[in-house]
Design an enzyme around this catalytic site. Sequence first.
Site, PDB file in Angstrom:
ATOM      1  N   ASP A   1      -7.026  -1.221  -4.719  1.00 33.49           N
ATOM      2  CA  ASP A   1      -8.059  -0.753  -3.807  1.00 33.49           C
ATOM      3  C   ASP A   1      -8.922   0.255  -4.570  1.00 33.49           C
ATOM      4  O   ASP A   1     -10.099   0.186  -4.300  1.00 33.49           O
ATOM      5  CB  ASP A   1      -7.586  -0.154  -2.490  1.00 33.49           C
ATOM      6  CG  ASP A   1      -6.647  -1.246  -1.716  1.00 33.49           C
ATOM      7  OD1 ASP A   1      -6.844  -2.464  -1.731  1.00 33.49           O
ATOM      8  OD2 ASP A   1      -5.573  -0.733  -0.948  1.00 33.49           O
TER       9      ASP A   1
ATOM     10  N   ASP B   1       0.904  -1.174   0.064  1.00 31.24           N
ATOM     11  CA  ASP B   1      -0.121  -0.017  -0.031  1.00 31.24           C
ATOM     12  C   ASP B   1       0.682   1.021   0.081  1.00 31.24           C
ATOM     13  O   ASP B   1       1.942   1.141   0.809  1.00 31.24           O
ATOM     14  CB  ASP B   1      -0.933   0.048   1.258  1.00 31.24           C
ATOM     15  CG  ASP B   1      -2.036  -0.920   1.080  1.00 31.24           C
ATOM     16  OD1 ASP B   1      -2.423  -1.645   0.029  1.00 31.24           O
ATOM     17  OD2 ASP B   1      -2.485  -1.214   2.136  1.00 31.24           O
TER      18      ASP B   1
END
EC number: 3.4.23.36
Length: 170
Positions: free
Chosen positions: A136, A123
Amino acid sequence: MRRLRGRVAVFVALAAVAIALDQLTKALALVWLGNGVRVALPGPLRGLRLVRNPGASLGLGSGSTWIISLIALAACLLIIVLALRTTSMVWTLVLSLAFSGAAGNLIDRVAYASGFLDGAVVDFLDYGWSVGNVADVYLTLAGVAVVVLIICNVRFSDRDRPKEHGGAAK
């Protein structure tokens, strides 16, 4: 059959491009942000910051990474089945986006695993309250699109149409 091939081709092409973009951005994040570098950005993103997330959204389930991986694998397979069953190009596009998000994060869990499906997702998009990635974003857009398609009553399949009897729909 020709229309099915067209939808499959669109699904595969979009998924290939989307997954490649997701994996490229993650590889760049690993290189550019790997030494604890944080890049501030204007707008809704607070910046770029590398985080390895072994859990699901917001780090939930970080002790059960392999279970999350199996759920992601099942979701990918279900999305493929749904994509083969739809007769709608719009639904095909949305399902491809959802597949790309699920597959993009599943790739991380496999590629960065030291044990059975226990790898962490890369991330790097820092929203302040959460850190995510391009996969995402795909999942979020697909989720919103599914809600919109349902609200707008966009048919999933031609088989969903009511049968006409005697010229009038019942």
